[in-house]
Design an enzyme around this catalytic site. Structure first.
Site, PDB file in Angstrom:
ATOM      1  N   LYS A 121       2.030  -3.961   6.518  1.00 56.83           N
ATOM      2  CA  LYS A 121       2.386  -3.842   5.091  1.00 56.83           C
ATOM      3  C   LYS A 121       3.904  -3.744   4.954  1.00 56.83           C
ATOM      4  O   LYS A 121       4.514  -4.407   4.115  1.00 56.83           O
ATOM      5  CB  LYS A 121       1.709  -2.623   4.453  1.00 56.83           C
ATOM      6  N   SER A 177       0.830  -1.204   0.000  1.00 58.40           N
ATOM      7  CA  SER A 177       0.000   0.000   0.000  1.00 58.40           C
ATOM      8  C   SER A 177       0.860   1.249   0.000  1.00 58.40           C
ATOM      9  O   SER A 177       1.960   1.268   0.577  1.00 58.40           O
ATOM     10  CB  SER A 177      -0.871  -0.011   1.263  1.00 58.40           C
ATOM     11  N   TYR A 225      -1.827  -1.637  11.036  1.00 53.02           N
ATOM     12  CA  TYR A 225      -2.120  -2.023   9.649  1.00 53.02           C
ATOM     13  C   TYR A 225      -0.954  -1.649   8.737  1.00 53.02           C
ATOM     14  O   TYR A 225      -0.440  -2.473   7.991  1.00 53.02           O
ATOM     15  CB  TYR A 225      -3.416  -1.332   9.183  1.00 53.02           C
TER      16      TYR A 225
HETATM   17  C1  UD1 Z   1      -6.878   4.644   3.761  1.00 46.42           C
HETATM   18  C2  UD1 Z   1      -5.827   4.346   4.752  1.00 46.42           C
HETATM   19  C3  UD1 Z   1      -4.689   3.658   4.061  1.00 46.42           C
HETATM   20  C4  UD1 Z   1      -5.192   2.376   3.453  1.00 46.42           C
HETATM   21  C5  UD1 Z   1      -6.364   2.639   2.560  1.00 46.42           C
HETATM   22  C6  UD1 Z   1      -7.000   1.297   2.258  1.00 46.42           C
HETATM   23  C7  UD1 Z   1      -6.037   6.055   6.477  1.00 46.42           C
HETATM   24  C8  UD1 Z   1      -5.390   7.230   7.099  1.00 46.42           C
HETATM   25  N1  UD1 Z   1      -5.406   5.559   5.417  1.00 46.42           N
HETATM   26  O1  UD1 Z   1      -6.320   5.507   2.769  1.00 46.42           O
HETATM   27  O2  UD1 Z   1      -3.672   3.370   4.972  1.00 46.42           O
HETATM   28  O3  UD1 Z   1      -4.167   1.776   2.727  1.00 46.42           O
HETATM   29  O4  UD1 Z   1      -7.348   3.438   3.198  1.00 46.42           O
HETATM   30  O5  UD1 Z   1      -8.180   1.440   1.574  1.00 46.42           O
HETATM   31  O6  UD1 Z   1      -7.041   5.592   6.921  1.00 46.42           O
HETATM   32  N2  UD1 Z   1     -12.450  11.146   3.240  1.00 46.42           N
HETATM   33  C9  UD1 Z   1     -13.461  12.040   3.527  1.00 46.42           C
HETATM   34  N3  UD1 Z   1     -14.638  11.545   4.014  1.00 46.42           N
HETATM   35  C10 UD1 Z   1     -14.839  10.219   4.240  1.00 46.42           C
HETATM   36  C11 UD1 Z   1     -13.799   9.313   3.932  1.00 46.42           C
HETATM   37  C12 UD1 Z   1     -12.607   9.810   3.445  1.00 46.42           C
HETATM   38  O7  UD1 Z   1     -13.304  13.243   3.352  1.00 46.42           O
HETATM   39  O8  UD1 Z   1     -15.921   9.844   4.692  1.00 46.42           O
HETATM   40  C13 UD1 Z   1     -11.187  11.673   2.678  1.00 46.42           C
HETATM   41  C14 UD1 Z   1      -9.963  11.357   3.528  1.00 46.42           C
HETATM   42  O9  UD1 Z   1      -9.750  12.343   4.465  1.00 46.42           O
HETATM   43  C15 UD1 Z   1      -8.882  11.289   2.454  1.00 46.42           C
HETATM   44  C16 UD1 Z   1      -9.608  10.774   1.208  1.00 46.42           C
HETATM   45  O10 UD1 Z   1     -10.987  11.019   1.442  1.00 46.42           O
HETATM   46  O11 UD1 Z   1      -8.418  12.576   2.185  1.00 46.42           O
HETATM   47  C17 UD1 Z   1      -9.397   9.296   0.959  1.00 46.42           C
HETATM   48  O12 UD1 Z   1      -9.706   8.594   2.142  1.00 46.42           O
HETATM   49  P1  UD1 Z   1      -9.790   7.001   2.184  1.00 46.42           P
HETATM   50  O13 UD1 Z   1     -10.658   6.503   1.108  1.00 46.42           O
HETATM   51  O14 UD1 Z   1     -10.124   6.603   3.588  1.00 46.42           O
HETATM   52  O15 UD1 Z   1      -8.307   6.551   1.808  1.00 46.42           O
HETATM   53  P2  UD1 Z   1      -6.908   6.920   2.480  1.00 46.42           P
HETATM   54  O16 UD1 Z   1      -7.088   7.652   3.749  1.00 46.42           O
HETATM   55  O17 UD1 Z   1      -6.078   7.569   1.455  1.00 46.42           O
END
Ligand code: UD1
Length: 342
Positions: free
Chosen positions: A156, A127, A152
């Site tokens: 990795k 990841s 987690y």
């Molecule tokens: C997350 C994990 C990452 C993992 C991946 C697996 C964290 C910090 N990171 O990545 O380690 O490998 O998932 O799928 O959890 N967001 C919103 N609203 C929401 C959900 C997300 O604004 O309800 C934003 C987050 O702040 C981020 C972006 O969307 O900026 C992507 O979030 P997400 O899909 O959870 O992925 P990652 O955080 O990049």
């Protein structure tokens, strides 16, 4: 040893099921192993429906050494793609041993059983989380890994190291770690897709469930980051494109085209997309309005990470092909199918 046969651990899940489909399309035989702890048979049935192949499925926990050894004895394959792992960051902080036990033991079992049964090629699902808050953007495979901030993320890094050291020590093995950026979307047939249990932790399933009325309102976590529109930047990779990267990785080892016996590739698009851009694109391509609000930052989020994909492009001969528009349409088509929305 059947060079055209692949064991897919975690093959009932989101990335595993899409990869099984692309492997079969590329002429591989596939065996799916999964304990259905975070998935169900619909993923396997979807793979069978799309491919028309009665793909063998074994309900097994990769941590159960004896049961897993039976599978290795029964099926003739030479390569393994290891997806089976827990992946909820927050849960891994609250219950690290759940993650260390499951994610490490299953991988150790795979490597040891491969060694014992003379198998050769392994692809590990890594990841972009290993880069943390990176010093340089976009990140290349040579960009330094940062100390993990969750169990987690640590699993990795540790599994990458287990693979690196095993390949260095045991000449029979070759390995590729694929560092995924943010996988999104669904198969164009809408027969397989992402089906999170409970409240989605990731952005796109939260968006599609909000559009479907399952969730009331999407929270955008932070609009005051040092980015052009204040929301975080990520590299969202289409799930079918991601699946195809696995086929390229297996081809590379089966055909002996790998330059090193252990290699790492970023799998992303090379494009940074903000949360607002993703939400706006989803609304535009699907012609709907999403209920969303700006909420405080989420603890542990990195500001920005996206991939330099030069290595995967040049060495694997792989490129992300599907546009963000197509991908976000497919995500909505899948959600509509799951929720019976016309
Ligand atoms: C997350 C994990 C990452 C993992 C991946 C697996 C964290 C910090 N990171 O990545 O380690 O490998 O998932 O799928 O959890 N967001 C919103 N609203 C929401 C959900 C997300 O604004 O309800 C934003 C987050 O702040 C981020 C972006 O969307 O900026 C992507 O979030 P997400 O899909 O959870 O992925 P990652 O955080 O990049």
């Amino acid at each position: 040893m059947n060079k055209k046969s692949v064991l897919v651990s975690g093959g009932a899940g989101y990335i595993g099921s899409h990869t099984a489909v692309e492997l079969i399309a590329a002429g591989y035989d596939v065996v799916i192993a999964d304990n259905l702890s975070n998935s169900d048979m619909s993923g396997v049935e979807g793979v069978r429906a799309i491919t028309g192949v009665d793909v063998p499925f074994v309900n097994v926990d990769c941590c159960d050494r004896e049961a897993f050894a039976e599978l290795f004895a029964k099926y003739d394959f030479d390569s393994v793609i290891h997806f089976a792992a827990f992946k909820a960051v927050g849960e891994s902080v609250a219950d690290p041993m759940k993650y260390y036990h499951n994610n490490l033991l299953s991988f150790i079992n795979i490597v040891e059983l491969m060694l014992a049964s003379g198998k050769h090629n392994i692809v590990f699902s890594s990841s972009a989380t290993v880069y943390g808050e990176a010093d340089e953007l976009p990140v290349t495979e040579a960009t330094e890994r940062k100390p993990a901030t969750s169990a987690y993320g640590n699993t990795k890094q540790m599994c990458e190291d287990i693979l690196r050291d095993s390949v260095a020590a045991y000449p029979q093995l070759k390995g590729i770690a694929l560092r995924y950026f943010n996988p999104i979307g669904a198969h164009p047939s809408a027969l397989i897709g992402e089906l999170p249990r409970g409240v989605p932790q990731n952005l796109v399933p939260y968006i599609t469930q909000t559009a479907a009325g399952v969730r009331e309102c999407l929270s955008i976590f932070g609009d005051d980051y040092p980015t052009p529109d204040g929301s975080c930047l990520r590299d969202y990779i289409d799930i079918v494109d991601l699946a195809k990267a696995h086929v390229a990785a297996i081809d590379r080892m089966v055909e002996d085209k790998n330059k090193e016996r252990y290699e790492i590739f970023n799998v992303g698009t090379g494009r940074a997309v903000s949360v607002f851009e993703l939400v706006n694109t989803f609304e535009r391509v699907n012609n709907l309005k999403l209920n969303y609000k700006v909420a405080p930052r989420r603890a542990g989020d990195v500001v920005a990470v996206w991939a330099d994909t030069t290595l995967a492009n040049n060495e694997l001969g792989w490129h992300a092909e599907r546009s963000l528009d197509e991908t976000l349409k497919s995500a909505w088509e899948w959600e509509k199918r799951v929720r019976n929305i016309k």
